[in-house]
Design a protein around this motif. Structure first.
Motif, PDB file in Angstrom:
ATOM      1  N   ALA A 103       0.829  -1.210   0.000  1.00 32.41           N
ATOM      2  CA  ALA A 103       0.000   0.000   0.000  1.00 32.41           C
ATOM      3  C   ALA A 103       0.862   1.258   0.000  1.00 32.41           C
ATOM      4  O   ALA A 103       0.524   2.247  -0.661  1.00 32.41           O
ATOM      5  N   ASP A 104       1.974   1.239   0.720  1.00 24.32           N
ATOM      6  CA  ASP A 104       2.820   2.431   0.788  1.00 24.32           C
ATOM      7  C   ASP A 104       3.379   2.825  -0.569  1.00 24.32           C
ATOM      8  O   ASP A 104       3.386   4.005  -0.921  1.00 24.32           O
ATOM      9  N   SER A 105       3.860   1.848  -1.351  1.00 30.36           N
ATOM     10  CA  SER A 105       4.415   2.187  -2.663  1.00 30.36           C
ATOM     11  C   SER A 105       3.321   2.681  -3.611  1.00 30.36           C
ATOM     12  O   SER A 105       3.541   3.615  -4.384  1.00 30.36           O
ATOM     13  N   CYS A 106       2.159   2.095  -3.531  1.00 32.46           N
ATOM     14  CA  CYS A 106       1.029   2.560  -4.346  1.00 32.46           C
ATOM     15  C   CYS A 106       0.651   3.980  -3.944  1.00 32.46           C
ATOM     16  O   CYS A 106       0.495   4.860  -4.792  1.00 32.46           O
ATOM     17  N   TYR A 107       0.518   4.213  -2.662  1.00 31.83           N
ATOM     18  CA  TYR A 107       0.146   5.532  -2.143  1.00 31.83           C
ATOM     19  C   TYR A 107       1.152   6.591  -2.597  1.00 31.83           C
ATOM     20  O   TYR A 107       0.773   7.658  -3.090  1.00 31.83           O
ATOM     21  N   ARG A 108       2.438   6.307  -2.405  1.00 31.85           N
ATOM     22  CA  ARG A 108       3.472   7.282  -2.797  1.00 31.85           C
ATOM     23  C   ARG A 108       3.384   7.619  -4.277  1.00 31.85           C
ATOM     24  O   ARG A 108       3.492   8.780  -4.678  1.00 31.85           O
ATOM     25  N   ASP A 109       3.199   6.607  -5.126  1.00 30.25           N
ATOM     26  CA  ASP A 109       3.144   6.837  -6.571  1.00 30.25           C
ATOM     27  C   ASP A 109       1.912   7.659  -6.964  1.00 30.25           C
ATOM     28  O   ASP A 109       2.017   8.601  -7.752  1.00 30.25           O
ATOM     29  N   VAL A 110       0.762   7.312  -6.415  1.00 28.50           N
ATOM     30  CA  VAL A 110      -0.457   8.063  -6.730  1.00 28.50           C
ATOM     31  C   VAL A 110      -0.325   9.506  -6.251  1.00 28.50           C
ATOM     32  O   VAL A 110      -0.664  10.447  -6.976  1.00 28.50           O
ATOM     33  N   MET A 111       0.192   9.694  -5.050  1.00 27.12           N
ATOM     34  CA  MET A 111       0.331  11.050  -4.522  1.00 27.12           C
ATOM     35  C   MET A 111       1.377  11.857  -5.300  1.00 27.12           C
ATOM     36  O   MET A 111       1.204  13.061  -5.507  1.00 27.12           O
ATOM     37  N   LYS A 112       2.439  11.209  -5.748  1.00 20.59           N
ATOM     38  CA  LYS A 112       3.443  11.889  -6.568  1.00 20.59           C
ATOM     39  C   LYS A 112       2.810  12.346  -7.881  1.00 20.59           C
ATOM     40  O   LYS A 112       2.993  13.493  -8.309  1.00 20.59           O
ATOM     41  N   THR A 113       2.059  11.460  -8.508  1.00 20.33           N
ATOM     42  CA  THR A 113       1.390  11.800  -9.765  1.00 20.33           C
ATOM     43  C   THR A 113       0.375  12.909  -9.547  1.00 20.33           C
ATOM     44  O   THR A 113       0.290  13.859 -10.341  1.00 20.33           O
ATOM     45  N   LYS A 114      -0.389  12.830  -8.472  1.00 24.74           N
ATOM     46  CA  LYS A 114      -1.368  13.868  -8.130  1.00 24.74           C
ATOM     47  C   LYS A 114      -0.664  15.219  -7.983  1.00 24.74           C
ATOM     48  O   LYS A 114      -1.122  16.238  -8.504  1.00 24.74           O
ATOM     49  N   LYS A 158       2.088  21.157 -12.226  1.00 30.61           N
ATOM     50  CA  LYS A 158       2.436  21.451 -13.618  1.00 30.61           C
ATOM     51  C   LYS A 158       1.242  21.867 -14.471  1.00 30.61           C
ATOM     52  O   LYS A 158       1.381  22.657 -15.390  1.00 30.61           O
ATOM     53  N   LEU A 159       0.067  21.301 -14.177  1.00 35.06           N
ATOM     54  CA  LEU A 159      -1.102  21.557 -15.026  1.00 35.06           C
ATOM     55  C   LEU A 159      -2.205  22.341 -14.320  1.00 35.06           C
ATOM     56  O   LEU A 159      -3.180  22.737 -14.950  1.00 35.06           O
ATOM     57  N   GLY A 160      -2.073  22.521 -13.019  1.00 34.80           N
ATOM     58  CA  GLY A 160      -3.117  23.201 -12.271  1.00 34.80           C
ATOM     59  C   GLY A 160      -4.402  22.395 -12.204  1.00 34.80           C
ATOM     60  O   GLY A 160      -5.483  22.930 -12.018  1.00 34.80           O
TER      61      GLY A 160
END
Length: 138
Positions: free
Chosen positions: A5-16, A22-24
């Motif tokens: 869950a931690d790696s998934c969470y980090r990746d989703v939050m990084k993308t968010k 960058k795009l607002g």
């Protein structure tokens, strides 16, 4: 696919964060690779859904698949896969993939849009659905 869950969470939050900075654009939805019902995430599925919900993110699945990322799809196979299922739903969510190695998805898109429209369906963003599309819910 994420190991925990931690790696998934980090990746989703990084993308968010990137989308916001960058795009607002503030995303509200995400999709699990292979959907929410795959065995890879079974051990942490409920945990990650709750964690991301606290961040204002809701997951979405699909109820119609073009099967355009499997084997060597043709325009006809993509259309056939969509045709066999989309009329089963008031609000079908059609999964299609954007891939540099498969140009059949793009070339079938005009018909994928045209045919359901002729049957009375319209197209909108997932956020316009009456409820989220989840594999575990009907």
């Amino acid at each position: 696919i994420y190991r925990c869950a931690d790696s998934c969470y980090r990746d989703v939050m990084k993308t968010k964060g990137i989308l916001e900075d960058k795009l607002g654009y503030k995303p509200k939805l995400y999709r699990f690779p292979w959907g929410s019902a795959n065995n890879y995430i079974a051990s942490y599925r409920d945990d990650i859904i709750l964690r991301l919900k606290k961040e204002g993110l809701e997951y979405q699945d699909w109820n119609v698949s073009a099967e355009d990322s499997v084997g060597s799809p043709t325009e006809e196979s993509i259309l056939s896969n969509i045709r066999k299922d989309y009329k089963k739903y008031d609000e079908p969510v059609i999964l299609m993939h954007d891939s540099g190695c498969n140009d059949k998805t793009l070339s079938s898109l005009r018909e994928v849009i045209k045919e359901p429209k002729k049957s009375g369906y319209s197209f909108a963003t997932l956020s316009k659905r009456s409820k989220p599309c989840h594999f575990y819910e009907r």
